[in-house]
Design a protein around this motif. Structure first.
Motif, PDB file in Angstrom:
ATOM      1  N   ASN A 125       0.768  -1.274   0.037  1.00 46.96           N
ATOM      2  CA  ASN A 125      -0.177   0.107  -0.106  1.00 46.96           C
ATOM      3  C   ASN A 125       0.788   1.065  -0.053  1.00 46.96           C
ATOM      4  O   ASN A 125       1.300   1.734   1.049  1.00 46.96           O
ATOM      5  CB  ASN A 125      -0.887   0.053   1.269  1.00 46.96           C
ATOM      6  N   GLY A 126       1.136   1.735  -1.051  1.00 48.16           N
ATOM      7  CA  GLY A 126       1.851   3.007  -1.309  1.00 48.16           C
ATOM      8  C   GLY A 126       1.206   4.197  -0.728  1.00 48.16           C
ATOM      9  O   GLY A 126       1.905   5.347  -0.648  1.00 48.16           O
ATOM     10  N   SER A 127      -0.179   4.259  -0.351  1.00 49.52           N
ATOM     11  CA  SER A 127      -0.566   5.377   0.393  1.00 49.52           C
ATOM     12  C   SER A 127      -0.263   5.661   1.848  1.00 49.52           C
ATOM     13  O   SER A 127      -0.195   6.670   1.926  1.00 49.52           O
ATOM     14  CB  SER A 127      -1.999   5.120   0.287  1.00 49.52           C
ATOM     15  N   HIS A 128       0.398   4.568   2.318  1.00 49.16           N
ATOM     16  CA  HIS A 128       1.083   4.968   3.767  1.00 49.16           C
ATOM     17  C   HIS A 128       2.348   5.581   3.749  1.00 49.16           C
ATOM     18  O   HIS A 128       3.192   5.631   2.752  1.00 49.16           O
ATOM     19  CB  HIS A 128       1.151   3.507   4.248  1.00 49.16           C
ATOM     20  N   ALA A 129       2.727   6.256   4.668  1.00 52.26           N
ATOM     21  CA  ALA A 129       3.964   6.824   4.828  1.00 52.26           C
ATOM     22  C   ALA A 129       5.070   5.918   4.790  1.00 52.26           C
ATOM     23  O   ALA A 129       5.947   6.089   4.310  1.00 52.26           O
ATOM     24  CB  ALA A 129       4.129   7.718   6.198  1.00 52.26           C
ATOM     25  N   LYS A 130       4.882   4.612   5.176  1.00 51.98           N
ATOM     26  CA  LYS A 130       5.823   3.724   5.357  1.00 51.98           C
ATOM     27  C   LYS A 130       5.267   2.366   4.732  1.00 51.98           C
ATOM     28  O   LYS A 130       4.860   1.560   5.431  1.00 51.98           O
ATOM     29  CB  LYS A 130       6.293   3.339   6.833  1.00 51.98           C
ATOM     30  N   GLU A 135       6.508  -0.100   3.130  1.00 54.32           N
ATOM     31  CA  GLU A 135       7.049  -1.372   3.344  1.00 54.32           C
ATOM     32  C   GLU A 135       6.521  -2.171   4.626  1.00 54.32           C
ATOM     33  O   GLU A 135       6.665  -3.157   5.007  1.00 54.32           O
ATOM     34  CB  GLU A 135       8.750  -1.501   3.716  1.00 54.32           C
ATOM     35  N   GLU A 136       5.820  -1.390   5.578  1.00 51.99           N
ATOM     36  CA  GLU A 136       5.021  -1.951   6.658  1.00 51.99           C
ATOM     37  C   GLU A 136       3.506  -2.303   6.327  1.00 51.99           C
ATOM     38  O   GLU A 136       3.006  -2.745   7.276  1.00 51.99           O
ATOM     39  CB  GLU A 136       5.107  -1.006   7.609  1.00 51.99           C
ATOM     40  N   HIS A 137       3.397  -2.097   5.165  1.00 52.91           N
ATOM     41  CA  HIS A 137       1.946  -2.259   4.874  1.00 52.91           C
ATOM     42  C   HIS A 137       1.889  -3.274   3.686  1.00 52.91           C
ATOM     43  O   HIS A 137       1.204  -2.806   2.708  1.00 52.91           O
ATOM     44  CB  HIS A 137       1.343  -1.046   4.809  1.00 52.91           C
ATOM     45  N   GLU A 138       2.483  -4.278   3.685  1.00 53.67           N
ATOM     46  CA  GLU A 138       2.567  -5.252   2.352  1.00 53.67           C
ATOM     47  C   GLU A 138       2.278  -6.681   3.042  1.00 53.67           C
ATOM     48  O   GLU A 138       2.558  -6.888   4.022  1.00 53.67           O
ATOM     49  CB  GLU A 138       3.823  -5.124   1.492  1.00 53.67           C
ATOM     50  N   TYR A 139       1.232  -7.327   2.171  1.00 54.84           N
ATOM     51  CA  TYR A 139       0.750  -8.452   2.355  1.00 54.84           C
ATOM     52  C   TYR A 139       0.638  -9.469   1.056  1.00 54.84           C
ATOM     53  O   TYR A 139       0.444  -8.899   0.370  1.00 54.84           O
ATOM     54  CB  TYR A 139      -0.753  -8.564   2.962  1.00 54.84           C
ATOM     55  N   VAL A 140       0.580 -10.606   1.606  1.00 61.08           N
ATOM     56  CA  VAL A 140       0.559 -11.503   0.291  1.00 61.08           C
ATOM     57  C   VAL A 140      -1.009 -12.191   0.356  1.00 61.08           C
ATOM     58  O   VAL A 140      -1.189 -12.447   1.226  1.00 61.08           O
ATOM     59  CB  VAL A 140       1.426 -12.718   0.275  1.00 61.08           C
ATOM     60  N   VAL A 141      -1.530 -11.953  -0.974  1.00 59.51           N
ATOM     61  CA  VAL A 141      -2.590 -12.456  -1.032  1.00 59.51           C
ATOM     62  C   VAL A 141      -2.758 -13.780  -1.889  1.00 59.51           C
ATOM     63  O   VAL A 141      -1.924 -13.799  -2.954  1.00 59.51           O
ATOM     64  CB  VAL A 141      -3.542 -11.438  -2.144  1.00 59.51           C
ATOM     65  N   THR A 142      -3.205 -14.881  -1.478  1.00 64.13           N
ATOM     66  CA  THR A 142      -3.344 -16.120  -2.260  1.00 64.13           C
ATOM     67  C   THR A 142      -4.485 -16.076  -3.061  1.00 64.13           C
ATOM     68  O   THR A 142      -5.588 -15.910  -2.864  1.00 64.13           O
ATOM     69  CB  THR A 142      -3.521 -17.322  -1.139  1.00 64.13           C
TER      70      THR A 142
END
Length: 149
Positions: free
Chosen positions: A37-42, A44-51
């Motif tokens: 999620n590039g909308s967040h300030a960080k 890299e702390e808001h990335e998740y794997v979708v199966t």
């Protein structure tokens, strides 16, 4: 994959809106699609794997997917982007030993374009390190040669 994946997911209107306007970035991984999620300030702390299974985003590593009813915004974001669903499905087929999509679907071999495609697929592999009897990965991936040759 004739049915739209969205028709098989349950989600709120708020989730649908966020899946559309947040600045998501997508990366294919062996486990599925990494959504950042590039909308967040960080970010890299808001990335998740979708199966993704059979063209449907079935799970996400994010906390919201576990704690709330229905699909999270990451699953919905993947579902509404058809090229991503197609890419992860093709990756899964290839990884599972199948041929890349399109390499064996065409059965009409008439016309000049089909003839040039056939000629390209029967040319010798230009990767000398693999020898004549075994094609390189790039030739197999692009459909130029098959492992059965």
């Amino acid at each position: 994959m004739s049915t739209n994946p969205l028709s098989k997911l349950e989600f709120t209107g708020r989730t649908a809106k966020r899946a559309q306007y947040e600045a998501f970035e997508y990366t294919l991984t062996p486990a599925g699609v990494r959504v950042r999620n590039g909308s967040h300030a960080k970010p890299e702390e808001h990335e998740y794997v979708v199966t993704v299974t059979n063209g449907l985003p079935i799970a996400c590593e994010c906390p919201a997917d576990d704690h709330y009813e229905g699909a999270c915004k990451h699953r919905v974001a993947v579902a509404i982007r058809r090229p991503i669903i197609q890419a992860v499905t093709q990756q899964q087929l290839t990884t599972d030993g199948g041929r890349p999509l399109g390499s064996h679907e065409r059965t009409d071999h008439s016309g000049p374009q089909a003839n040039s495609e056939n000629a390209a697929s029967t040319e010798e592999c230009d990767c000398p390190e693999t020898g004549d009897s075994f094609p390189c990965w790039n030739c197999v991936r692009t459909g130029r040669r098959t492992l059965e040759e």
